[in-house]
Design a protein around this motif. Sequence first.
Motif, PDB file in Angstrom:
ATOM      1  N   GLY A 205      47.377 -49.988  -0.721  1.00 27.36           N
ATOM      2  CA  GLY A 205      47.192 -49.153  -1.904  1.00 27.36           C
ATOM      3  C   GLY A 205      46.395 -49.740  -3.050  1.00 27.36           C
ATOM      4  N   HIS A 206      45.986 -50.990  -2.965  1.00 26.58           N
ATOM      5  CA  HIS A 206      45.298 -51.622  -4.096  1.00 26.58           C
ATOM      6  C   HIS A 206      43.987 -52.297  -3.676  1.00 26.58           C
ATOM      7  N   SER A 207      43.428 -51.895  -2.557  1.00 28.47           N
ATOM      8  CA  SER A 207      42.143 -52.426  -2.074  1.00 28.47           C
ATOM      9  C   SER A 207      42.137 -53.948  -1.961  1.00 28.47           C
ATOM     10  N   ASP A 208      43.288 -54.538  -1.624  1.00 30.07           N
ATOM     11  CA  ASP A 208      43.296 -56.007  -1.580  1.00 30.07           C
ATOM     12  C   ASP A 208      43.957 -56.577  -0.329  1.00 30.07           C
ATOM     13  N   LEU A 209      44.037 -55.778   0.724  1.00 21.40           N
ATOM     14  CA  LEU A 209      44.545 -56.340   1.973  1.00 21.40           C
ATOM     15  C   LEU A 209      43.979 -55.569   3.144  1.00 21.40           C
ATOM     16  N   LEU A 210      43.906 -56.241   4.291  1.00 15.19           N
ATOM     17  CA  LEU A 210      43.503 -55.621   5.542  1.00 15.19           C
ATOM     18  C   LEU A 210      44.704 -55.749   6.490  1.00 15.19           C
ATOM     19  N   GLY A 211      45.141 -54.618   7.033  1.00  9.08           N
ATOM     20  CA  GLY A 211      46.284 -54.677   7.938  1.00  9.08           C
ATOM     21  C   GLY A 211      46.467 -53.379   8.678  1.00  9.08           C
ATOM     22  N   GLY A 212      47.287 -53.424   9.715  1.00  4.78           N
ATOM     23  CA  GLY A 212      47.593 -52.230  10.489  1.00  4.78           C
ATOM     24  C   GLY A 212      49.011 -52.295  10.996  1.00  4.78           C
ATOM     25  N   ALA A 213      49.518 -51.168  11.480  1.00  2.00           N
ATOM     26  CA  ALA A 213      50.898 -51.149  11.975  1.00  2.00           C
ATOM     27  C   ALA A 213      51.088 -50.058  13.013  1.00  2.00           C
ATOM     28  N   LEU A 214      52.024 -50.321  13.920  1.00  2.00           N
ATOM     29  CA  LEU A 214      52.520 -49.306  14.851  1.00  2.00           C
ATOM     30  C   LEU A 214      54.016 -49.173  14.619  1.00  2.00           C
ATOM     31  N   VAL A 215      54.522 -47.938  14.717  1.00  2.00           N
ATOM     32  CA  VAL A 215      55.970 -47.726  14.721  1.00  2.00           C
ATOM     33  C   VAL A 215      56.272 -46.808  15.899  1.00  2.00           C
ATOM     34  N   LEU A 331      39.640 -46.054   1.575  1.00  2.00           N
ATOM     35  CA  LEU A 331      40.373 -44.978   0.907  1.00  2.00           C
ATOM     36  C   LEU A 331      41.791 -45.432   0.616  1.00  2.00           C
ATOM     37  N   GLY A 332      42.503 -44.573  -0.116  1.00  2.00           N
ATOM     38  CA  GLY A 332      43.948 -44.752  -0.247  1.00  2.00           C
ATOM     39  C   GLY A 332      44.405 -45.678  -1.351  1.00  2.00           C
ATOM     40  N   ALA A 333      43.479 -46.209  -2.133  1.00  2.00           N
ATOM     41  CA  ALA A 333      43.895 -47.162  -3.164  1.00  2.00           C
ATOM     42  C   ALA A 333      43.960 -46.494  -4.538  1.00  2.00           C
ATOM     43  N   VAL A 334      44.382 -47.267  -5.523  1.00  2.00           N
ATOM     44  CA  VAL A 334      44.514 -46.738  -6.884  1.00  2.00           C
ATOM     45  C   VAL A 334      43.157 -46.409  -7.501  1.00  2.00           C
ATOM     46  N   GLU A 335      42.085 -47.058  -7.013  1.00  2.00           N
ATOM     47  CA  GLU A 335      40.744 -46.779  -7.515  1.00  2.00           C
ATOM     48  C   GLU A 335      40.156 -45.592  -6.749  1.00  2.00           C
ATOM     49  N   SER A 336      39.590 -44.621  -7.467  1.00  2.00           N
ATOM     50  CA  SER A 336      38.948 -43.491  -6.805  1.00  2.00           C
ATOM     51  C   SER A 336      37.621 -43.926  -6.201  1.00  2.00           C
ATOM     52  N   LEU A 337      37.342 -43.411  -4.998  1.00  2.00           N
ATOM     53  CA  LEU A 337      36.099 -43.752  -4.301  1.00  2.00           C
ATOM     54  C   LEU A 337      35.360 -42.471  -3.926  1.00  2.00           C
ATOM     55  N   ILE A 338      34.044 -42.592  -3.794  1.00  2.00           N
ATOM     56  CA  ILE A 338      33.197 -41.471  -3.395  1.00  2.00           C
ATOM     57  C   ILE A 338      32.268 -41.961  -2.294  1.00  2.00           C
ATOM     58  N   GLU A 339      31.975 -41.091  -1.329  1.00  2.00           N
ATOM     59  CA  GLU A 339      31.008 -41.481  -0.300  1.00  2.00           C
ATOM     60  C   GLU A 339      30.370 -40.248   0.307  1.00  2.00           C
ATOM     61  N   GLN A 340      29.194 -40.459   0.881  1.00  2.00           N
ATOM     62  CA  GLN A 340      28.467 -39.401   1.584  1.00  2.00           C
ATOM     63  C   GLN A 340      28.629 -39.656   3.091  1.00  2.00           C
ATOM     64  N   PRO A 341      29.438 -38.867   3.800  1.00  2.00           N
ATOM     65  CA  PRO A 341      29.652 -39.130   5.235  1.00  2.00           C
ATOM     66  C   PRO A 341      28.349 -39.266   6.020  1.00  2.00           C
ATOM     67  N   ALA A 342      27.348 -38.423   5.744  1.00  2.00           N
ATOM     68  CA  ALA A 342      26.110 -38.443   6.544  1.00  2.00           C
ATOM     69  C   ALA A 342      25.372 -39.777   6.459  1.00  2.00           C
ATOM     70  N   SER A 343      25.474 -40.475   5.319  1.00  2.00           N
ATOM     71  CA  SER A 343      24.755 -41.740   5.200  1.00  2.00           C
ATOM     72  C   SER A 343      25.681 -42.953   5.226  1.00  2.00           C
ATOM     73  N   MET A 344      27.003 -42.715   5.187  1.00  2.00           N
ATOM     74  CA  MET A 344      27.928 -43.855   5.106  1.00  2.00           C
ATOM     75  C   MET A 344      28.954 -43.859   6.250  1.00  2.00           C
ATOM     76  N   SER A 345      30.113 -43.207   6.064  1.00  2.00           N
ATOM     77  CA  SER A 345      31.185 -43.335   7.072  1.00  2.00           C
ATOM     78  C   SER A 345      30.791 -42.791   8.439  1.00  2.00           C
TER      79      SER A 345
END
Length: 386
Positions: A205-215, A331-345
């Motif tokens: 949530g704060h753009s300061d970690l990389l991680g994943g999980a399964l449950v 995505l998903g952090a406290v800072e708002s982000l913007i992107e153009q899918p066609a040129s980025m994601s």
Amino acid sequence: MTENPNHHFRTRAIHVGQDRDPQTGAIVPPIHVASTFVQPGAGDWGKFDYSRSGNPTRAAFEATLASLEGGVGGLAFASGMAATHCATMILSSGDHILAGADIYGGTFRLLHKVVNQAGIHVSLAPSTNLAAFEAAIKPSTKLIWVESPGNPLMSITDIAAVAEIAHRHGALLGVDSTFASPVLTRPLELGADIVMHSATKYIGGHSDLLGGALVVRDKALRDRLYFFQNATGAVMGPWECFLASRGLKTLDLRVREQSKTALLLAQWLERDARINRVLYPGLPDHPGHSIAARQMDGAFGAMLTFEVKGDFQKTKRVCQATQLFQLAVSLGAVESLIEQPASMSHASYDPAARAAHGITDGLIRLSVGLEAFEDLRADLDQALNA
Ligand SMILES: *Cc1c(COP(=O)(O)O)cnc(C)c1O
């Protein structure tokens, strides 16, 4: 603390797995950086022996997340991709995996360039169209993988219906629930067998970690996945586990507040003459709205996509003209982000595949953060004139 099933989500997010330190009384459990643990005797295994196999800080995060998702156990990984990769290890040569059409680009690449090398067959079908999706299942289909909301069109997949279909055909259902977070959707409660998160997003949530999980819901499946996790070793480190645990404590508040702002922005954009269409499951005219209203717990998430009136260059200018919304993927952090899918994601898709997926040049994807709605609206308002 032992889990009290009567406790609400917010309470469990703060207390389950997060015991005070018995030695010092410290209210926040210490971060255990040790790579190895002294054993009671030769050949005797204590609770922990080696940090790849198990670590107290990781176990704490896994316990909290498992409680929030309603699973028997959680497994924390170095990234969301490592978690997804581990889920695919239950397949053998000759098995088939069917994935939804709106899956994360990294998952698409993993399935088509890595998992397929082990002789596993991969195909995609639209998980929003249940009849077409079911028709794509083969006798060899062992795992079905979907995402809801899907990226970047915010498509909504009926998880309970897909779980029923998967089980009728003898397949397991895995759900990448990164966009919804455990606050808004709990796939295991809807019948899924595996839920996956990129903890990099809402959980951290704060753009300061990389991680994943399964449950997972089933103990035998959890044990199988744990075997693969330990054997391949892409575990989450203790520092990230601490940050992820801290993120879970405020997850409910953040996701609900960010979702509220996203809905207000969607409603404002929908009325703006500079916009062609807004894709947000919280709007009544979104094709997945009624499923989302049932499947998502009281809010529709903080991701939204809209299409500006204008070409590729105009859209690019708008994305580059915001001040508060920062130009970045993730995505998903406290800072708002913007992107153009066609040129980025979604730049790695060839133009024909992008068009087939409905990803036009005018699309802009927002990850709405925790800033004030009025400031975010004013920022978009000025940028749309760029
Ligand atoms: C970011 C993301 C992933 C991959 O997670 P990493 O932590 O970047 O490896 C997978 N699925 C979705 C939906 C994501 O947004």
